[in-house]
Design an enzyme around this catalytic site. Structure first.
Site, PDB file in Angstrom:
ATOM      1  N   GLY A 171       1.863   2.146   5.962  1.00 28.51           N
ATOM      2  CA  GLY A 171       3.109   1.553   5.509  1.00 28.51           C
ATOM      3  C   GLY A 171       2.979   1.034   4.091  1.00 28.51           C
ATOM      4  N   CYS A 172       3.767   0.031   3.758  1.00 29.50           N
ATOM      5  CA  CYS A 172       3.764  -0.559   2.414  1.00 29.50           C
ATOM      6  C   CYS A 172       2.347  -0.913   1.994  1.00 29.50           C
ATOM      7  CB  CYS A 172       4.647  -1.796   2.397  1.00 29.50           C
ATOM      8  SG  CYS A 172       4.551  -2.757   0.866  1.00 29.50           S
ATOM      9  N   PHE A 173       1.912  -0.385   0.852  1.00 31.13           N
ATOM     10  CA  PHE A 173       0.501  -0.579   0.490  1.00 31.13           C
ATOM     11  C   PHE A 173       0.195  -1.934  -0.112  1.00 31.13           C
ATOM     12  CE2 PHE A 173       1.124   2.494  -3.446  1.00 31.13           C
ATOM     13  CZ  PHE A 173       2.064   1.634  -4.004  1.00 31.13           C
TER      14      PHE A 173
END
Length: 210
Positions: free
Chosen positions: A49-51
């Site tokens: 997901g969002c890094f």
């Protein structure tokens, strides 16, 4: 084509001219150059997901020598963040994790990965929808691949017992799969922006059940 459908190589955006992050760039937490080598260490590439939040999870983990964020698994060389967000590069937001196997095992790294997102959601994590948010592991050793495959099987059983569906995480070797460093503003983003939006989508299911 919607951005939660994998783009084909023929329809992917063209390559950028140059890498978007110029060296030297220094890790905002450790102070090391991002292109520094760490003899005796291992590297694994994790998409969950969002890094932004994923990178912070690992840089705060004892035994991890370095982290960096970038784009991996797609078709467009040297992509920008804006391009990745279109879904037309095929890349996933990915964290490069370099760790000392004498201090932390591959299994412990993978446990953090599995327990800190929902690997059953396909091309999304919560409200973040698109191929860039898919779950994936790119291994640099055969031992990592074996460990990832085994733990995925164990975690699948635990998730099914808890009412979740099938794990959609892809596991592959990193050989021939390029990791493109993201822009400077995305490296260690939550160090510069401590109140930045990047929720954890953990299921609450543990790999080792009580």
């Amino acid at each position: 084509m919607s951005n939660n459908e994998m783009v084909s190589p023929d329809n992917a955006l063209p390559a950028g001219q140059t890498p978007v992050l110029e060296m030297p760039f220094f890790h905002r937490v450790t102070g090391d150059r991002l292109d520094r080598s760490f003899p005796g260490s291992q590297t694994i590439y994790l998409a969950l997901g969002c890094f932004w939040g994923a990178e912070k999870l690992f840089w705060n983990t004892e035994g991890v020598r370095q982290t960096a964020v970038g784009y991996m698994g797609g078709f467009t060389p040297n992509p920008t963040y804006r391009q990745v967000c279109t879904g037309r590069t095929g890349h996933a937001e990915t964290v490069r994790v370099t760790y000392d196997p004498e201090q932390i095992s591959t299994e412990e790294i993978l446990t953090l990965f599995l327990e800190n997102h929902d690997p059953t959601q396909g091309m999304r994590q919560g409200n973040d929808v698109g191929t860039q948010y898919r779950s994936a592991i790119w291994c640099t050793t055969s031992e990592q691949f074996v460990a990832a495959t085994a733990l995925k099987g164990v975690f699948q059983a635990n998730l099914l017992e808890a009412g979740y569906g099938q794990i959609t995480t892809t596991i592959a070797m990193a050989d021939g799969v390029e990791f493109y460093l993201a822009e400077a503003e995305h490296q260690q983003y939550l160090e510069n922006n401590p109140f930045g939006y990047c929720p954890v989508h953990a299921t609450g299911v543990c790999l080792a059940q009580a």
